[in-house]
Every structure is written in structure tokens, then in C-alpha cells.
Design a protein around this motif. Structure first.
Motif, PDB file in Angstrom:
ATOM      1  N   SER A  94       0.822  -1.216   0.000  1.00 45.04           N
ATOM      2  CA  SER A  94       0.000   0.000   0.000  1.00 45.04           C
ATOM      3  C   SER A  94       0.853   1.262   0.000  1.00 45.04           C
ATOM      4  N   ILE A 134      -0.053   3.939   1.307  1.00 44.18           N
ATOM      5  CA  ILE A 134      -0.249   4.658   2.570  1.00 44.18           C
ATOM      6  C   ILE A 134       0.834   4.297   3.587  1.00 44.18           C
ATOM      7  N   SER A 159     -11.765  -3.172   8.039  1.00 43.51           N
ATOM      8  CA  SER A 159     -12.091  -1.755   8.242  1.00 43.51           C
ATOM      9  C   SER A 159     -11.629  -1.289   9.618  1.00 43.51           C
ATOM     10  N   LEU A 183      -7.570  -1.158   9.501  1.00 39.49           N
ATOM     11  CA  LEU A 183      -7.008  -0.087   8.677  1.00 39.49           C
ATOM     12  C   LEU A 183      -7.328   1.310   9.202  1.00 39.49           C
ATOM     13  N   CYS A 228      -3.793   6.652   9.103  1.00 44.34           N
ATOM     14  CA  CYS A 228      -4.472   7.934   8.900  1.00 44.34           C
ATOM     15  C   CYS A 228      -3.504   9.089   8.676  1.00 44.34           C
ATOM     16  N   PHE A 281      -7.596  13.293   8.034  1.00 42.07           N
ATOM     17  CA  PHE A 281      -7.617  11.840   7.854  1.00 42.07           C
ATOM     18  C   PHE A 281      -8.229  11.468   6.505  1.00 42.07           C
ATOM     19  N   SER A 282      -9.319  12.138   6.151  1.00 37.85           N
ATOM     20  CA  SER A 282      -9.996  11.847   4.880  1.00 37.85           C
ATOM     21  C   SER A 282      -9.094  12.156   3.693  1.00 37.85           C
ATOM     22  N   ARG A 285      -6.273   9.359   3.548  1.00 35.66           N
ATOM     23  CA  ARG A 285      -6.799   8.044   3.182  1.00 35.66           C
ATOM     24  C   ARG A 285      -7.337   8.031   1.746  1.00 35.66           C
ATOM     25  N   THR A 286      -7.931   9.142   1.326  1.00 34.49           N
ATOM     26  CA  THR A 286      -8.422   9.236  -0.053  1.00 34.49           C
ATOM     27  C   THR A 286      -7.270   9.192  -1.051  1.00 34.49           C
ATOM     28  N   TYR A 323      -4.040   7.989  -0.588  1.00 38.52           N
ATOM     29  CA  TYR A 323      -3.057   6.904  -0.552  1.00 38.52           C
ATOM     30  C   TYR A 323      -3.637   5.491  -0.539  1.00 38.52           C
ATOM     31  N   PHE A 324      -4.887   5.307  -0.148  1.00 36.11           N
ATOM     32  CA  PHE A 324      -5.499   3.987  -0.271  1.00 36.11           C
ATOM     33  C   PHE A 324      -5.891   3.733  -1.720  1.00 36.11           C
ATOM     34  N   LYS A 341     -10.411   0.940  -0.477  1.00 29.53           N
ATOM     35  CA  LYS A 341     -11.536   1.823  -0.131  1.00 29.53           C
ATOM     36  C   LYS A 341     -12.857   1.058  -0.164  1.00 29.53           C
TER      37      LYS A 341
END
Length: 389
Positions: free
Chosen positions: A90, A92, A315, A318, A322, A340-341, A344-345, A347-348, A353
């Protein structure tokens, strides 16, 4: 574990089995500096062609020891190795370097295994084709236009492509060792849950994850299982069992062994695959094994239950990624939810997702009883099916 082989005057490292390598290394008949110079050149060539690694190590072999005595070992990218980037495939976690070894890695090192790198995988184990990695798609060495299977695709592809002695450590949540091993035509072993410690594994689903070996031969995986299996005080789910030498089973015959063949497992299966499996069953029968066709009626509910349980646990696991403690981060702006959003948006991957959304939904108030708890009940019924069979 003692193995003895005669030394060839014109020894070709590529022709050595794992056990031959260990025997010759132990008797001082292999120059590890020379071996690893040639070995890592071959590894680089394979990686350029198939993209089997996330991280390749600059190997500097120490004085060999133990049951592995300098044997090269690759490690799936979701198993932590001290001072080597471990990302679980990943973006992230790019740049995350663990300050400790997973228990299986420590046991490999204690027996003289040399870690050569971290193999590519579907992000956090989310996939069956090794196409969901944040570090590119891995290709099958048998046919580079095809998938090597997943999520331990890099491990299985490397084992198949590499002509040098080597064993890979893979990991499975729902087929991620057996699937790529089958796709690449190598030997993979998914151990019973709790036989091998999960300490140091970047978890997908805690109640389903298993770490196991992939090799060219059955003797390779038996050797590695002997090293990594056994109780670990750092993992409370490990079974209280004495360590065993699984290689001793290789000299035994199969006479009297009873094999259950679930009829549901052949539904919708490619005809050639079915024929090959039955050919193997008949071969075992000719060697003295017994087989019986059985029924596991809950098989049709296994996959739906698996996806609910696995995504629910994923979920939760993970949530800690963040941008604050591990791996990727951004400039902190706005409130924590916004930050956080954003991380995560960015790098995931898409599949990560999707599974986070599915798992979070299944655990929400009002849906937990309807989905997650019902899936756990189905799981119990599946276990009962096996006990009755």
C-alpha cells in the motif's frame, strides 16, 4: 535436520535444491559472497521482467548458522522485517520501516536464513490476482500476459521464476497462498490457524490470517514450516504445541491415510482442473490411501460469510492508517476528520476503499446483527460441517 550431498567439481548454483544448498553451505563448499553476487543479479533480472518485489535488500551475508545456513528467504510485504520497508503493498505505508522483526522472520534469521527482500502483493491482501498493489502489477513467469494469482503473487512468481535455492514466506486470509501457488505451479502450504505466529503481520482480518511457506518442492515447505511453526507468547492465538520436524513425514508412505473429497468443491470447476485433481486422488489411492466423497452443505454460504467477516475486520484494522503514526502523511490542515480523509483518499487504492466501506457498513448500528453476527453464525455452521465429515 542433517542432509549430506556430494560436492560437484563444477557446481552450478542454479541446479541446487534447497536441501543440497544447506548441506553444501554447512560443509563449507559454497562461497556465500560469490553465491549472493550471482543470486542477486538473477533476482534483479527477474524483478525487471515480472515486478515481484516492493523492496530488494542489499544482501551482505554473515557467517551462516542453524538449519537454513545462509539460505535466501523472501518475505511477503505485509510481514514486518526490522530496518526494511514494509508496506503491505500500500502507498499509505510507503516509507514505513519497522523497528522489529515479525516472529516468523526472527525464527528464520535465528536459523541462518538471509532475507533478500519484500515481495509484491495485493494491497493489504485485498485481491486474488496481484493487480491491486500500490507498486505495480506482478506477472506470471509461466506466461507474463497472465496473472500469478494473489495476494501473495510476488512470492509465488519469484519461487517459480528463480532457478536458485530459495523459500518464500507468504500469507493467506482467504486463499492467498494456495491460489498463487496453483497459478504458478509451485508448492504452497496454508497452515492451520494458530499453528504459526501472526505477531508482526500487518493484518487484513485477524481471525482469518495465516502465514505460510511457498517453495519449489514439498520438502522445502516442510523445512520452513518446521522453523516458523510453534507457540509464541507474543501471539495469544497460537496453539500450545511442541515444535515439530515436519520433514520427518516425507519418508512415510500414505497407506491407510483417509482423504475426504467434498463434492461441492467440484461444482463449477473447469473440467481439466477436475480431471487433474481426480487423477491425483486416484494416484494416492493406488499408493494405499483411502478416499471418501463427502458433503459440506454450507459451502455455498462460505464466500459471502468470508467477505462480511474479512471486510469488517479489515475496516477496523485499517483505521489506524491515517497519516499520523505510520507511512504517508500530508500537511495538517483543517480538523482531524478533514486531514484523515485527505490522506486516506489519496493513498489507499480503490479496492482498499471498497473493502473499508463494506466492512464499516456491516459493523454499523442496525446492520451489525443483520450482517456481521449472521456471518459469524454461518462460520460456526461451516466448522460444524467439517467436524461431522
Amino acid at each position: 535436520m542433517n542432509y549430506e550431498y556430494k560436492v560437484s567439481c563444477n557446481m552450478n548454483y542454479k541446479n541446487l535444491s534447497v536441501l543440497e544448498f544447506i548441506s553444501l553451505s554447512r560443509t563449507g563448499n559454497i562461497d556465500l559472497q560469490d553465491f549472493y553476487s550471482k543470486f542477486m543479479d538473477e533476482v534483479s533480472r527477474i524483478h525487471k521482467k515480472l515486478n515481484v518485489f516492493v523492496t530488494i535488500v542489499d544482501v551482505k551475508p554473515d557467517k551462516p548458522k542453524g538449519d537454513l545456513f545462509g539460505l535466501p528467504v523472501s518475505v511477503k510485504d505485509n510481514i514486518c522485517v526490522k530496518d526494511i520497508q514494509s508496506t503491505a503493498g500500500s502507498r499509505i505505508l510507503k516509507g514505513y520501516v519497522p523497528p522489529f522483526d515479525a516472529t516468523v522472520v526472527k525464527r528464520v534469521k535465528d536459523e541462518g536464513g538471509i532475507i533478500i527482500g519484500k515481495t509484491n502483493q495485493d494491497e493489504f491482501g485485498f485481491g486474488t490476482f496481484c493487480t491491486n498493489s500500490g507498486y505495480g502489477i506482478t506477472r506470471n513467469p509461466v506466461d507474463p500476459e497472465r496473472t500469478p494469482g494473489g495476494s501473495s503473487g510476488g512470492a509465488a512468481a519469484l519461487v517459480r521464476a528463480l532457478e536458485y535455492p530459495h523459500i518464500a514466506l507468504g500469507q493467506s486470509t482467504g486463499g492467498s497462498i494456495s491460489c498463487p501457488s496453483s497459478f504458478c505451479g509451485v508448492v504452497g502450504l496454508t497452515p492451520t490457524y494458530g499453528l504459526v505466529s501472526r505477531y508482526g503481520l500487518i493484518d487484513y482480518a485477524n481471525s482469518l490470517d495465516k502465514i505460510g511457506p511457498i517453495g519449489k518442492k514439498v520438502e522445502d515447505v516442510a523445512l520452513m514450516l518446521s522453523i516458523i511453526a510453534g507457540h509464541d507468547p507474543m501471539d495469544s492465538t497460537t496453539i500450545e504445541l511442541e515444535k515439530k520436524d515436519y520433514t520427518k513425514n516425507l519418508s512415510k508412505d500414505v497407506k491407510g491415510i483417509k482423504i475426504g473429497v467434498p463434492k461441492e468443491y467440484f461444482q463449477g470447476v473447469n473440467e481439466k482442473i477436475s480431471e487433474n485433481v481426480w487423477k491425483c486422488i486416484k494416484e494416492l489411492e493406488s499408493l494405499g490411501a483411502l478416499y471418501e466423497e463427502i458433503s459440506l452443505p454450507t459451502t455455498e454460504y462460505v464466500l459471502p460469510a468470508y467477505y462480511i467477516i474479512a471486510t469488517a475486520e479489515a475496516s477496523t484494522n485499517l483505521a489506524k492508517f491515517c497519516g499520523m503514526r505510520y507511512g504517508a502523511e500530508e500537511k495538517v490542515e483543517g480538523d482531524f476528520n478533514e486531514y484523515f480523509s485527505k490522506v486516506r483518499t489519496k493513498y489507499f487504492g480503490d479496492e482498499a476503499k471498497r473493502r473499508i466501506l463494506l466492512g464499516t457498513y456491516a459493523r454499523m448500528a442496525g446492520y451489525r446483527d443483520q450482517f456481521y453476527l449472521k456471518a459469524m453464525q454461518v462460520r460456526t455452521l461451516v466448522i460444524e460441517d467439517f467436524k461431522k465429515a
